[in-house]
Design a protein around this motif. Structure first.
Motif, PDB file in Angstrom:
ATOM      1  N   PHE A  88      21.242 -53.011   0.208  1.00 55.84           N
ATOM      2  CA  PHE A  88      22.237 -53.107   1.275  1.00 55.84           C
ATOM      3  C   PHE A  88      23.585 -53.518   0.716  1.00 55.84           C
ATOM      4  O   PHE A  88      23.668 -54.377  -0.175  1.00 55.84           O
ATOM      5  CB  PHE A  88      21.825 -54.170   2.310  1.00 55.84           C
ATOM      6  N   ASP A  89      24.633 -52.910   1.243  1.00 54.64           N
ATOM      7  CA  ASP A  89      25.966 -53.469   1.106  1.00 54.64           C
ATOM      8  C   ASP A  89      26.063 -54.631   2.097  1.00 54.64           C
ATOM      9  O   ASP A  89      25.248 -54.747   3.018  1.00 54.64           O
ATOM     10  CB  ASP A  89      27.008 -52.382   1.421  1.00 54.64           C
ATOM     11  N   LYS A  90      27.063 -55.481   1.928  1.00 57.18           N
ATOM     12  CA  LYS A  90      27.180 -56.649   2.819  1.00 57.18           C
ATOM     13  C   LYS A  90      28.157 -56.401   3.962  1.00 57.18           C
ATOM     14  O   LYS A  90      27.761 -56.189   5.102  1.00 57.18           O
ATOM     15  CB  LYS A  90      27.617 -57.875   2.016  1.00 57.18           C
ATOM     16  N   THR A  91      29.443 -56.373   3.641  1.00 59.08           N
ATOM     17  CA  THR A  91      30.478 -56.325   4.668  1.00 59.08           C
ATOM     18  C   THR A  91      30.500 -54.974   5.371  1.00 59.08           C
ATOM     19  O   THR A  91      30.628 -53.936   4.733  1.00 59.08           O
ATOM     20  CB  THR A  91      31.856 -56.619   4.057  1.00 59.08           C
ATOM     21  N   GLY A  92      30.359 -54.996   6.688  1.00 61.88           N
ATOM     22  CA  GLY A  92      30.365 -53.765   7.464  1.00 61.88           C
ATOM     23  C   GLY A  92      29.001 -53.122   7.593  1.00 61.88           C
ATOM     24  O   GLY A  92      28.841 -52.163   8.348  1.00 61.88           O
ATOM     25  N   THR A  93      28.024 -53.642   6.850  1.00 62.20           N
ATOM     26  CA  THR A  93      26.672 -53.084   6.904  1.00 62.20           C
ATOM     27  C   THR A  93      25.717 -54.104   7.509  1.00 62.20           C
ATOM     28  O   THR A  93      25.215 -53.930   8.621  1.00 62.20           O
ATOM     29  CB  THR A  93      26.208 -52.653   5.500  1.00 62.20           C
ATOM     30  N   LEU A  94      25.469 -55.189   6.778  1.00 66.28           N
ATOM     31  CA  LEU A  94      24.673 -56.280   7.344  1.00 66.28           C
ATOM     32  C   LEU A  94      25.519 -57.161   8.255  1.00 66.28           C
ATOM     33  O   LEU A  94      24.985 -57.915   9.070  1.00 66.28           O
ATOM     34  CB  LEU A  94      24.065 -57.117   6.221  1.00 66.28           C
ATOM     35  N   THR A  95      26.847 -57.073   8.093  1.00 65.38           N
ATOM     36  CA  THR A  95      27.758 -57.810   8.960  1.00 65.38           C
ATOM     37  C   THR A  95      28.641 -56.819   9.721  1.00 65.38           C
ATOM     38  O   THR A  95      28.676 -55.636   9.404  1.00 65.38           O
ATOM     39  CB  THR A  95      28.652 -58.756   8.141  1.00 65.38           C
ATOM     40  N   HIS A  96      29.375 -57.319  10.693  1.00 69.23           N
ATOM     41  CA  HIS A  96      30.252 -56.458  11.489  1.00 69.23           C
ATOM     42  C   HIS A  96      31.519 -56.079  10.736  1.00 69.23           C
ATOM     43  O   HIS A  96      32.223 -55.155  11.134  1.00 69.23           O
ATOM     44  CB  HIS A  96      30.627 -57.149  12.802  1.00 69.23           C
ATOM     45  N   VAL A 137      27.134 -61.732  11.293  1.00 69.36           N
ATOM     46  CA  VAL A 137      25.951 -60.941  10.956  1.00 69.36           C
ATOM     47  C   VAL A 137      25.612 -60.019  12.125  1.00 69.36           C
ATOM     48  O   VAL A 137      25.692 -60.402  13.291  1.00 69.36           O
ATOM     49  CB  VAL A 137      24.750 -61.856  10.643  1.00 69.36           C
ATOM     50  N   ARG A 138      25.243 -58.777  11.806  1.00 68.85           N
ATOM     51  CA  ARG A 138      24.868 -57.825  12.859  1.00 68.85           C
ATOM     52  C   ARG A 138      23.632 -58.314  13.602  1.00 68.85           C
ATOM     53  O   ARG A 138      22.687 -58.832  12.998  1.00 68.85           O
ATOM     54  CB  ARG A 138      24.569 -56.449  12.263  1.00 68.85           C
ATOM     55  N   VAL A 159      21.823 -39.750   5.282  1.00 65.26           N
ATOM     56  CA  VAL A 159      21.401 -40.184   6.612  1.00 65.26           C
ATOM     57  C   VAL A 159      22.551 -40.967   7.238  1.00 65.26           C
ATOM     58  O   VAL A 159      23.237 -41.721   6.539  1.00 65.26           O
ATOM     59  CB  VAL A 159      20.143 -41.086   6.539  1.00 65.26           C
ATOM     60  N   ILE A 160      22.761 -40.789   8.546  1.00 64.50           N
ATOM     61  CA  ILE A 160      23.823 -41.510   9.238  1.00 64.50           C
ATOM     62  C   ILE A 160      23.216 -42.250  10.432  1.00 64.50           C
ATOM     63  O   ILE A 160      22.513 -41.653  11.250  1.00 64.50           O
ATOM     64  CB  ILE A 160      24.922 -40.549   9.728  1.00 64.50           C
ATOM     65  N   LEU A 161      23.488 -43.562  10.506  1.00 62.12           N
ATOM     66  CA  LEU A 161      23.086 -44.356  11.666  1.00 62.12           C
ATOM     67  C   LEU A 161      24.220 -44.275  12.682  1.00 62.12           C
ATOM     68  O   LEU A 161      25.245 -44.940  12.540  1.00 62.12           O
ATOM     69  CB  LEU A 161      22.832 -45.811  11.259  1.00 62.12           C
ATOM     70  N   VAL A 162      24.040 -43.435  13.701  1.00 62.63           N
ATOM     71  CA  VAL A 162      25.123 -43.111  14.629  1.00 62.63           C
ATOM     72  C   VAL A 162      25.704 -44.352  15.282  1.00 62.63           C
ATOM     73  O   VAL A 162      26.912 -44.514  15.390  1.00 62.63           O
ATOM     74  CB  VAL A 162      24.622 -42.134  15.707  1.00 62.63           C
ATOM     75  N   ARG A 163      24.840 -45.255  15.719  1.00 56.23           N
ATOM     76  CA  ARG A 163      25.330 -46.437  16.435  1.00 56.23           C
ATOM     77  C   ARG A 163      25.211 -47.700  15.594  1.00 56.23           C
ATOM     78  O   ARG A 163      25.155 -48.815  16.123  1.00 56.23           O
ATOM     79  CB  ARG A 163      24.603 -46.590  17.768  1.00 56.23           C
ATOM     80  N   ASP A 164      25.201 -47.537  14.260  1.00 55.43           N
ATOM     81  CA  ASP A 164      25.181 -48.683  13.337  1.00 55.43           C
ATOM     82  C   ASP A 164      23.990 -49.605  13.602  1.00 55.43           C
ATOM     83  O   ASP A 164      24.091 -50.826  13.420  1.00 55.43           O
ATOM     84  CB  ASP A 164      26.478 -49.489  13.429  1.00 55.43           C
ATOM     85  N   ASP A 165      22.877 -49.033  14.023  1.00 56.83           N
ATOM     86  CA  ASP A 165      21.707 -49.830  14.407  1.00 56.83           C
ATOM     87  C   ASP A 165      20.749 -49.930  13.222  1.00 56.83           C
ATOM     88  O   ASP A 165      19.993 -49.002  12.929  1.00 56.83           O
ATOM     89  CB  ASP A 165      21.017 -49.178  15.602  1.00 56.83           C
TER      90      ASP A 165
END
Length: 666
Positions: A350-358, A487-488, A589-595
């Motif tokens: 995982f990347d951190k900023t924008g991925t596991l976090t908002h 954090v998301r 792969v794209i997570l459309v709603r960042d879920d």
């Protein structure tokens, strides 16, 4: 900060209505039958089956031979013309098609008086083809139906508060539309006014309506509840979520998985081998004195049961059904190749900023020095930052409003990139910026002791992984504010699900500092952390994870700096809502709603697709082997051979179709 889901009214309360009742089973079956009858293949197969049944009845009751022969030959014509045409087209392209083998076998059966057996072959072959077409159509319809959800018209707000009805396709970024209760939303955008509950099941797969308030994202084609919403359009019609789902699934349909490519590579050689073996099985016994009719019948039976129909259908239908199902739940898989790789993933990074976090900071702690209290300090800092577009400014303004203090209008605002802002608030000079501002406070009255206190707080908070800004009032330290990325929601649960699924803890790869990375990792349950990485170092880290032959790495990221590592990974996953264009283009792969919660079901569904493909191949191979051996060492009746061969084709097609069910997504 906008209210969380726990602060808002329940979906039912916001909507004012109960969820719609489930569709009755009888209605669902009627809809499926109606959809099937729209297919030409199904119509011709139905006619052929009816003619075959009439011929069989006429033959059993003792009708004159010309009657039931005519009915059987009509069955040949209606059920066999399309595969015969396809086979001839393939033959012109110097490709030996399975359809042609089946039609030749049926014609040869009729030529020796076995017209019943030949007609049965045509009926079963036409029926299996119709089922294949129906399975393919269901896969396409499950995605294409999304396009029909988006309304053709929308209500656009014009300056002065007037409204106008416009084509939804003409809406552009920046337009503001009014969505009345019960209407479908005409464009992707963010709510700027109103409160309602929106049924997003068609796009995200969420079973219940979702409460929407100011600042929340909404999607084209979703159904508004009882409240009115004003929505600012942030995507053009061609770039809405539903349009992207359709485009990417269609693109994925044009690709072929490794297994499929292998099958297609050997299919032609195998088909030629079947023809050669059939000719040998016919000519050799004749040369040795065998009777003509039983020899021809055995050779035809061999050609039918050895044909690779079921093997050809074993791979792509399950994979395409899986891609369509994932698309319904907001996960866009760009190709069948990517789907194969997802199912084989062993390690996830995982990347951190924008991925596991908002990727947007929020105020976590406030320390005050001097006569101000916390609301007073936030009021001064937020007022000074009010004209800034920096994320820190937005975080301070949000925190102040949350404390009940609205920022005022600053005077003489100025900004120095990398340092901070300066403005006059109520006649006092206010500086908000990095801890480097403390270096110029030594000479100010009272600045020395206050500066040392704030420095100590800054060191402590930075060691804990926070970003810190300091506030000076008339060049005297007044306090410090610690900011942290949020954090998301559901990130920890998503990580735990992936650990259970893969058996390995994910890895955090980030360019952030060690303290911030470790704090985030502890919060979401990640053990392995590599911090302070530049883009090329992320690539090296991904390659290190792939060091063993059995390792398959998935990287989840959102930024431009993640794109090289995505390309180096076996599978790249991008956050679709806020991800950079480069990351979205590079990702598989794209997570459309960042879920992030959709990651584990996607991996599980891909693995299930692999199991279905393997099961299909085993079913097809075993049936072919059993029938071929039976025909070679004993006497296999032609109708039984036809039923066994085409039956396995039908089973394989229906097995793949199961992956379209909503229950397959768990």
């Amino acid at each position: 900060m906008s209210a969380t889901s726990t602060d808002r009214p329940s979906p039912a309360a916001a909507a004012g209505t109960a969820p719609a009742p489930a569709e009755p089973t009888s209605l669902r079956w009627r809809r499926l039958v109606s959809s099937a009858l729209e297919l030409t293949e199904v119509r011709w197969a139905s006619v052929a089956t009816g003619l075959f049944a009439l011929g069989a009845v006429a033959q059993v009751v003792g009708a004159p031979a010309p009657v039931w022969w005519t009915l059987y030959l009509a069955c040949y014509a209606t059920g066999g013309w399309e595969p015969a045409l396809e086979g001839l087209r393939a033959l012109r392209a110097r490709v030996l098609d399975v359809d042609l083998l089946m039609i030749v076998a049926a014609v040869l059966a009729a030529s020796i008086g076995q017209v019943f057996d030949g007609a049965l072959l045509v009926v079963i072959f036409a029926t299996s083809g119709a089922l294949e077409a129906f399975a393919t159509k269901r896969t396409e319809d499950s995605v294409q139906a999304l396009l029909t959800l988006a309304p053709e018209r929308a209500t656009r707000m014009v300056p002065g508060g007037a409204e106008e009805e416009v084509d939804a396709a003409t809406l552009v970024v920046g337009d503001v539309v009014l969505v009345r209760p019960g209407e479908r939303i005409g464009a992707d955008g963010r709510v700027v006014d109103g409160l309602s509950a929106v049924d997003q099941s068609s796009v995200t797969g969420e079973p219940l309506p979702v409460a929407k308030a100011e600042g929340d994202q909404v999607f084209a084609g979703t159904l508004n509840g009882a409240g009115a919403l004003t929505v600012a359009v942030d995507r053009a019609a061609s770039d809405t979520v539903v349009a992207r789902i359709v485009a990417m699934v269609e693109e994925a349909s044009a690709t072929k998985a490794t297994t499929q490519l292998f099958i297609e590579k050997i299919e032609q050689r195998y088909s030629v081998g079947v023809v050669v073996a059939t000719l040998g099985l016919f000519t050799v016994p004749l040369l040795l004195g065998a009777a003509f009719e039983p020899t021809l019948l055995r050779a035809m039976t061999f050609m039918i049961v050895a044909s690779p129909c079921a093997i050809v259908l074993a791979t792509m239908p399950p994979l395409l059904a899986t891609i369509a199902n994932a698309g319904r739940h907001g996960v866009l898989v760009k190709s069948a190749v990517a789907l194969e790789r997802i199912g084989a993933v062993t390690d996830i990074a995982f990347d951190k900023t924008g991925t596991l976090t908002h990727g947007a900071p929020r105020v976590a702690r406030v320390h005050v020095v001097g006569e101000l209290d916390e609301p007073g300090l936030l009021h001064l800092a937020a007022t000074a930052e009010r004209r800034s577009e920096h994320p820190v400014a937005r975080a301070l303004v949000t925190a102040a409003r949350r404390q009940g203090v609205a920022p005022d209008e600053p005077r003489d605002f100025s900004s120095v990139p990398g340092r901070g802002v300066t403005a006059y608030v109520g006649g006092r000079r206010v500086d908000v910026g990095s801890p480097a501002l403390l270096e110029r406070t030594g000479g100010a009255a009272g600045g020395g002791g206050a500066a040392e206190e704030v420095r100590e707080v800054v060191r402590t908070w930075e060691d804990q992984g926070h970003t810190v800004v300091v506030v000076l009032v008339d060049e005297v330290p007044a306090g410090a504010v610690a900011l942290a990325d949020q954090v998301r929601e559901g990130a920890a649960e998503a990580v735990a699900s992936l650990v259970r699924l893969t058996g390995a803890s994910p890895v955090l790869l980030t360019g952030d500092n060690r303290h911030a990375a470790r704090r985030l990792a502890d919060e979401v349950g990640i053990d392995r952390v590599e911090s302070g990485l530049l883009p090329d170092e992320k690539v090296a880290a991904v390659r290190a994870l792939r060091a063993t032959p059995e390792s398959r790495v998935m990287l989840v990221g959102d930024g431009v700096n993640d794109a090289p590592a995505m390309a180096a990974a076996d599978v790249g996953v991008a956050m679709g809502r806020n991800g950079s264009d480069l990351a979205v283009e590079t990702a598989d792969v794209i997570l459309v709603r960042d879920d992030l919660a959709a990651l584990a079901p996607t991996v599980a569904l891909a693995r299930r697709a692999h199991r279905v493909v393997r099961a299909n191949l085993v079913i097809a191979a075993v049936v072919i082997a059993v029938l071929v051996v039976w025909d070679l060492v004993a006497t296999l009746p032609l109708p039984l051979g036809v039923a066994g061969h085409e039956g396995s084709t039908i089973v394989v097609a229906l097995n793949g179709l199961r992956l379209l069910r909503r229950g397959a997504w768990t």
